[in-house]
Enzyme design. Sequence first.
Site, mmCIF file in Angstrom:
data_model
loop_
_atom_site.group_PDB
_atom_site.id
_atom_site.type_symbol
_atom_site.label_atom_id
_atom_site.label_comp_id
_atom_site.label_asym_id
_atom_site.label_seq_id
_atom_site.Cartn_x
_atom_site.Cartn_y
_atom_site.Cartn_z
ATOM 1 C CD GLN A 1 -3.157 -0.712 2.226
ATOM 2 O OE1 GLN A 1 -4.001 0.008 1.926
ATOM 3 N NE2 GLN A 1 -2.954 -1.166 3.469
ATOM 4 C CB ILE B 1 14.538 -6.916 3.853
ATOM 5 C CG1 ILE B 1 13.122 -7.408 4.691
ATOM 6 C CG2 ILE B 1 14.258 -5.996 2.747
ATOM 7 C CD1 ILE B 1 12.541 -6.381 5.243
ATOM 8 C CE1 TYR C 1 2.300 -6.012 11.814
ATOM 9 C CE2 TYR C 1 0.737 -4.856 13.247
ATOM 10 C CZ TYR C 1 1.682 -4.913 12.014
ATOM 11 O OH TYR C 1 1.544 -3.714 11.087
ATOM 12 C CD1 TRP D 1 -6.399 1.474 12.908
ATOM 13 C CD2 TRP D 1 -8.329 2.795 12.645
ATOM 14 N NE1 TRP D 1 -7.192 1.626 13.849
ATOM 15 C CE2 TRP D 1 -8.435 2.129 13.882
ATOM 16 C CE3 TRP D 1 -9.564 3.581 12.044
ATOM 17 C CZ2 TRP D 1 -9.549 2.215 14.492
ATOM 18 C CZ3 TRP D 1 -10.759 3.747 12.779
ATOM 19 C CH2 TRP D 1 -10.591 2.900 14.222
#
Length: 292
Positions: A11, A38, A126, A151
Amino acid sequence: MKILVTGKNGQIGSSLVAQLNTMPDVTLLALDRDQLDITDSINVNKIVAEFNPNIIINAAAYTGVDKAEQQPELAYAVNRDGPYNLAIAANQINAAIIHISTDYVFAGDSAECYVETDNTEPQTGYGRSKLAGEQAVISACSRHIILRTAWVFGEHGNNFVKTMLRLAKTRDALDVVADQFGGPTYAGDIATAIVTISKQIVNGNQAYGLYHFSGFPYISWHAFALQIVDVALEQGVLTHSIQVNPITTQDYPTAAKRPANSRLNCHKIERAFGIQQSDWQAALTRVKDYLS
């Protein structure tokens, strides 16, 4: 400026690439996961040394909040070890690194908006992996910007706006959590903020450190869904009205606990870089762009 972007298809990465590609003074190397893993320190060092960027922007991340509960090793590999590898490589060539983090590093139970100096207490795998990533970057490169956001939504990838639009087309009613609050953040605005910071770093603004950047006004998921549906109706994206029912977090159990409070105080980034909070309402005026 020579800028290396990881996670170019996400995104935020997609928005970054779109903006940076329009800037004639930028030499850009943007890579996806297939082009640069990575977590592979040898390859990270090789690519960074060869390209020799001024700025490394890490938009790569493991973002499966619920899956991280079952895949902690993968979450830590991508969210901690990967950023550490990039920060080490940045430090070796005297580059700066901009690393994107999350509101999930907090417990989410504060009555106030979180400031950068508040105690971190992640409640999920997470969140713990993202906090470990912050600490790894800070330890490996003094020229760091840690940008916590929340968000996130945009035209690319999966997000809440796209989900609401998709479900609203096939249902007569939606149930959406009304007791979790935060600031929806447009991915394009995050990209703009990162570009602004990058320019200022190259021009001598050395305000390295930890910053918050998210949207305003703060709102609940339920209220956000109502706004999405209203705008979609106004713009003809939805052809029928739909009922959006408020529910509680308990009514919608998930594998990972969601923060009740994701509101981030963004005064510090405005003072240091002149960056104001994301105007998510303005981003929703282009709701047709979120159809997939």
